[in-house]
Every structure is written in structure tokens, then in C-alpha cells.
Design a protein around this motif. Structure first.
Motif, PDB file in Angstrom:
ATOM      1  N   THR A   1      49.412  28.722  50.911  1.00  0.00           N
ATOM      2  CA  THR A   1      49.181  29.659  52.018  1.00  0.00           C
ATOM      3  C   THR A   1      48.602  30.981  51.520  1.00  0.00           C
ATOM      4  O   THR A   1      47.611  31.494  52.063  1.00  0.00           O
ATOM      5  N   LEU A   2      49.202  31.548  50.459  1.00  0.00           N
ATOM      6  CA  LEU A   2      48.785  32.867  49.981  1.00  0.00           C
ATOM      7  C   LEU A   2      47.427  32.835  49.292  1.00  0.00           C
ATOM      8  O   LEU A   2      46.622  33.759  49.444  1.00  0.00           O
ATOM      9  N   VAL A   3      47.162  31.779  48.506  1.00  0.00           N
ATOM     10  CA  VAL A   3      45.869  31.686  47.826  1.00  0.00           C
ATOM     11  C   VAL A   3      44.745  31.475  48.835  1.00  0.00           C
ATOM     12  O   VAL A   3      43.676  32.086  48.745  1.00  0.00           O
TER      13      VAL A   3
ATOM     14  N   SER B   1      46.269  35.779  43.545  1.00  0.00           N
ATOM     15  CA  SER B   1      45.254  35.295  42.607  1.00  0.00           C
ATOM     16  C   SER B   1      45.698  33.979  41.985  1.00  0.00           C
ATOM     17  O   SER B   1      46.862  33.569  42.102  1.00  0.00           O
ATOM     18  N   ILE B   2      44.773  33.316  41.287  1.00  0.00           N
ATOM     19  CA  ILE B   2      45.100  32.043  40.634  1.00  0.00           C
ATOM     20  C   ILE B   2      46.167  32.257  39.566  1.00  0.00           C
ATOM     21  O   ILE B   2      47.113  31.472  39.450  1.00  0.00           O
ATOM     22  N   ASN B   3      46.038  33.316  38.789  1.00  0.00           N
ATOM     23  CA  ASN B   3      47.020  33.577  37.725  1.00  0.00           C
ATOM     24  C   ASN B   3      48.398  33.890  38.295  1.00  0.00           C
ATOM     25  O   ASN B   3      49.419  33.537  37.694  1.00  0.00           O
ATOM     26  N   GLN B   4      48.438  34.553  39.426  1.00  0.00           N
ATOM     27  CA  GLN B   4      49.731  34.813  40.051  1.00  0.00           C
ATOM     28  C   GLN B   4      50.391  33.512  40.493  1.00  0.00           C
ATOM     29  O   GLN B   4      51.604  33.347  40.397  1.00  0.00           O
ATOM     30  N   GLY B   5      49.578  32.581  40.964  1.00  0.00           N
ATOM     31  CA  GLY B   5      50.106  31.274  41.330  1.00  0.00           C
ATOM     32  C   GLY B   5      50.601  30.512  40.120  1.00  0.00           C
ATOM     33  O   GLY B   5      51.643  29.847  40.173  1.00  0.00           O
TER      34      GLY B   5
ATOM     35  N   PRO C   1      50.658  29.453  31.714  1.00  0.00           N
ATOM     36  CA  PRO C   1      49.883  30.576  31.156  1.00  0.00           C
ATOM     37  C   PRO C   1      48.680  30.912  32.029  1.00  0.00           C
ATOM     38  O   PRO C   1      48.144  30.045  32.735  1.00  0.00           O
ATOM     39  N   PRO C   2      48.230  32.167  32.001  1.00  0.00           N
ATOM     40  CA  PRO C   2      47.052  32.556  32.785  1.00  0.00           C
ATOM     41  C   PRO C   2      45.788  31.943  32.214  1.00  0.00           C
ATOM     42  O   PRO C   2      45.733  31.541  31.051  1.00  0.00           O
ATOM     43  N   ILE C   3      44.764  31.864  33.047  1.00  0.00           N
ATOM     44  CA  ILE C   3      43.468  31.329  32.619  1.00  0.00           C
ATOM     45  C   ILE C   3      42.420  32.427  32.704  1.00  0.00           C
ATOM     46  O   ILE C   3      42.626  33.466  33.344  1.00  0.00           O
TER      47      ILE C   3
ATOM     48  N   ASP D   1      42.298  36.188  37.502  1.00  0.00           N
ATOM     49  CA  ASP D   1      42.786  37.299  38.316  1.00  0.00           C
ATOM     50  C   ASP D   1      41.949  37.504  39.579  1.00  0.00           C
ATOM     51  O   ASP D   1      42.270  38.357  40.410  1.00  0.00           O
ATOM     52  N   LYS D   2      40.865  36.740  39.705  1.00  0.00           N
ATOM     53  CA  LYS D   2      40.065  36.833  40.918  1.00  0.00           C
ATOM     54  C   LYS D   2      40.808  36.187  42.077  1.00  0.00           C
ATOM     55  O   LYS D   2      41.561  35.241  41.912  1.00  0.00           O
ATOM     56  N   ARG D   3      40.565  36.717  43.248  1.00  0.00           N
ATOM     57  CA  ARG D   3      41.174  36.151  44.454  1.00  0.00           C
ATOM     58  C   ARG D   3      40.141  35.292  45.185  1.00  0.00           C
ATOM     59  O   ARG D   3      38.984  35.688  45.327  1.00  0.00           O
TER      60      ARG D   3
END
Length: 409
Positions: free
Chosen positions: A350-352, A358-362, A369-371, A375-377
Motif C-alpha cells: 500500500t505505502l510503496v 521507498s524501496i529501502n524502507q520496505g 540490506p538496502p540496495i 531510496d527513490k520513491r
């Protein structure tokens, strides 16, 4: 030979406050003094486990220094944020720092954090939690000053504006939270007596108890000698078999021991009173909570504490001018870490899709780990700006042609 340095000097330095006229602050309806409760409540396993459950979760809060500009929130990545996220002072990392504040918050209902600033400037050098035996509020040249009396007899004075002060059970006193002494001591004494009773009952059941009846006439000194001998041989812990033997001169009559012990239900009720006093329950203490259990605990205990920290850290860290420019400190917690996987997936979808995460927040929600460029939405094309909805329905929105131009539909 290496010179020994005291922790007091390492924190506060060697400089002394200049001698000034000091008088106690005049309160409206209470004393300007606070003395820490020096009871042994933290020695109770029930209290310690309860406080630890709160402190462990508070320790995971993440501080953020943001700046609000024209309604927009901007991250600062400032030195203050690094201090609050990594190492608030030279002796503590961030987790231990917040763990200490949370523990002191529940145990004494007053938390004091001294903001140490760099000499000659208003820049923050570190945050130091102060645990003292007593605190007094003084009036020095019209300013409120705090005098801390430490357990080793040393004293330190600091402006109240440089002291972060968190409070709980804020009722009668104008400045300080109430003590736990009157409210907590009775139930802790009851639990202590119960535990001692259980221990004594176990000890009592392990030994023979009875009356030694002599069938022959004996002198008092001989009777005592025979009794002491019998007790030494058969009524001590050395009598592992639990069997006693007598001859025709004496008859042993056993006294049945029937110690009364509290049952599990009553013991659980007493512990539940302690848990309730600290705003928690057995499931939280034993980490056996569900998603809804955790949500209720977070909203009732951790979130209010984080809100109080945010307001106090902001006010005491920044000047009025800096606050006017939108500087603020927040304390965040990833509540989704404790949700079920199904709930996490639904929320992230829902949020993405709506560009709120952002993808990293998900990925962080699933401890991944982040990719790169994560950080882009992103946002689903199924959603449009609400202000443009009527234009879409009326066919007035311009569509771009392959050549890059636009036309009315």
C-alpha cells in the motif's frame, strides 16, 4: 606513574562555579528538593524484569534531527543527530544511553540529562544522564539552577535550561515526579515475604520434627543430653535417610508439618500488580506478545516516552531562534518489525504504491540490506493527483504525443 582520573572530573571538568548568592527557588505549593528513592525495589526480580522489558525497547528508538521549512521536512544529518544515534557521550553508545534513561524513568520517575556544550559556543558536545542522591532547585541571579548531590558527596551546579528533565507520575510537586516509595513498597514487601515463606516451607519439610518422650525417670541434665544427642544424629541435614531409631528408654512422636504456601494464581496476581504499576503485562515481560499486544504496549508506554523525549530534547538542545527555523528532534521506532509477515506485505504494498515509502524502507521492515538507488520513491500509475481527478473525468487533461507535444483530449 599514571595519574588516576575521577569520572566526576572527566565529565564535569575541574572548573568550579563562581561563588554567587544562592537561594532556594520559591515553589507554588511544594518543596524545591527531590531525593531519590534508595529502596531495594530494583533488587526484586519482578521489578527488574519489568523495567528491563521497557528499557530494551526504548533503547531501539532512533533519534532524528529534522528541519521543517515551508511545511516540508528535511533531514539534516547533523552532528547532533550523530550524537543521539551513535554515541551521546564518551562513555555510552546510543542503546545504553536510552536504556539508562528508560530505567531511571521507571525507577525514580525523574530523569536528568546534562547537555555538555563546547567551550565558548552553544554547540553540543555530549549528553550525560545524571543519577544523584538529591536534586535541589536554586535561584541564582534570577535564573533557575539545579544542584546535584551525588552519592560520593560531590556536588555540581548547572542551569536548568541545560538539563533535560523527564517526569512520570507528575502530580503534587511543581517540578518533580512522585516517588515510588509509598505505592510500590507494600506489594514488593508482600512478594518478598511470600518468597521467604516458600523457602522456609521447603527447608521445614526436609527435616524431622517431633517430641522425644522418655519412658524412664531421668535427671533434667540427662534428659537434655539425650535430646541433644538425638537431634544431632537424626534431626539435622546429615540424616539423609529421614529415619530415626530409639531404644526402650524413649519414644519419638513425629509432629506433622503442614506449611501453608501461596498458590500460582495468587502469586501471579501479585506479580500482575507490579506489571500494571509499570504499564505492562506478563506477555511483554516474557516476550510472548502478539502483534496487537505489542501495538497496545507501544502506544501506551514507549510512544509517550518518546514524545516526551522529543519535546524536551528539542527545547533544551536548540535555542529559541534555532527552533524558530524549524529545528526539531524526533524519536522513531520501526513498529512494523513486530507485525506478522502478512501485515508487513500488505502495508508495504500500500505505502510503496502510493509513494509513501521507498524501496529501502520496505526492505528494512524485513531486515534486508538496502540496495543501490533504493531510496527513490516509486508510485503506481493507477493513482493521480486528487486536484486533477475532475479534469481526467471531463477529458481535459493533455496527453503527450510521441513527439513530445500535448493536446486536449
Amino acid at each position: 606513574m599514571k595519574e588516576k582520573r575521577s569520572l566526576f572530573k572527566m565529565i564535569f571538568g575541574t572548573s568550579r562555579q563562581p561563588p554567587q548568592q544562592q537561594t532556594y527557588m520559591q515553589m507554588l505549593n511544594s518543596s524545591p528538593n527531590f531525593y531519590d528513592f534508595s529502596g531495594e525495589s530494583y533488587d526484586s526480580d519482578t521489578v527488574r524484569a519489568t523495567v528491563d522489558a521497557f528499557a530494551r525497547n526504548v533503547g531501539k528508538l532512533k533519534a532524528k534531527h529534522i528541519r521543517r521549512v515551508n511545511g516540508e521536512v528535511r533531514n539534516t544529518n547533523s552532528e547532533i543527530e550523530w550524537l543521539l544515534q551513535v554515541r551521546p557521550n564518551k562513555f555510552m553508545n546510543a542503546y545504553i544511553f536510552y536504556y539508562r534513561l528508560a530505567t531511571q524513568y521507571l525507577m525514580s520517575n525523574n530523569v536528568f540529562v546534562w547537555i555538555r556544550r563546547k567551550p565558548g559556543s552553544n554547540d553540543v558536545e555530549g549528553y550525560y544522564p545524571l543519577v544523584s542522591s538529591g536534586v535541589e532547585l536554586l535561584d541564582v541571579a534570577g535564573e533557575m539552577v539545579v544542584r546535584f548531590r551525588f552519592y560520593d558527596g560531590k556536588e555540581y551546579l548547572a542551569p536548568y535550561e541545560d538539563i533535560i528533565h523527564l517526569r512520570r507520575f507528575y502530580f503534587n510537586n511543581d517540578m518533580f515526579g512522585e516517588s515510588n516509595r509509598k505505592a510500590l513498597t507494600p506489594i514488593l514487601n508482600l512478594i518478598s515475604v511470600t518468597n521467604q515463606g516458600i523457602a522456609n516451607a521447603v527447608k521445614t519439610s526436609a527435616f524431622l520434627r517431633g517430641i522425644l518422650k522418655f519412658t524412664a525417670m531421668l535427671k533434667p541434665e540427662d534428659m537434655k543430653k539425650q535430646t541433644d544427642k538425638f537431634a544431632e544424629d537424626y534431626l539435622s541435614a546429615a540424616n539423609n535417610g529421614g529415619i530415626a531409631a530409639t531404644d526402650s528408654k524413649a519414644e519419638y512422636q513425629e509432629l506433622k508439618s503442614d506449611p501453608k504456601m501461596i498458590d500460582d494464581r495468587q502469586m501471579s496476581a501479585m506479580e500482575s500488580k507490579v506489571h500494571g504499576y509499570f504499564g505492562t503485562n506478563e506477555k511483554i515481560v516474557k516476550s510472548d506478545y502478539s502483534e496487537s499486544d505489542w501495538g497496545a504496549y507501544y502506544e501506551s508506554m514507549i510512544e509517550p516516552f518518546g514524545l516526551q523525549m522529543a519535546l524536551e530534547f528539542t527545547t533544551k538542545t536548540f535555542s529559541g531562534r534555532a527552533q524558530g527555523h524549524g529545528n526539531e528532534i524526533l524519536f522513531e521506532s520501526n513498529r512494523l518489525q513486530y507485525a506478522s509477515n502478512d501485515t508487513k506485505v500488505k502495508i508495504i504494498e500500500t505505502l510503496v504504491d502510493r509513494g509513501m515509502m521507498s524501496i529501502n524502507q520496505g526492505l528494512e521492515v524485513f531486515n534486508l540490506p538496502p540496495i543501490e538507488n533504493g531510496d527513490k520513491r516509486i508510485m503506481s500509475l493507477n493513482f493521480i493527483d486528487a486536484e486533477m481527478a475532475n479534469d481526467y473525468q471531463l477529458g481535459k487533461v493533455k496527453s503527450k504525443t510521441a513527439g513530445g507535444g500535448g493536446e486536449e483530449k
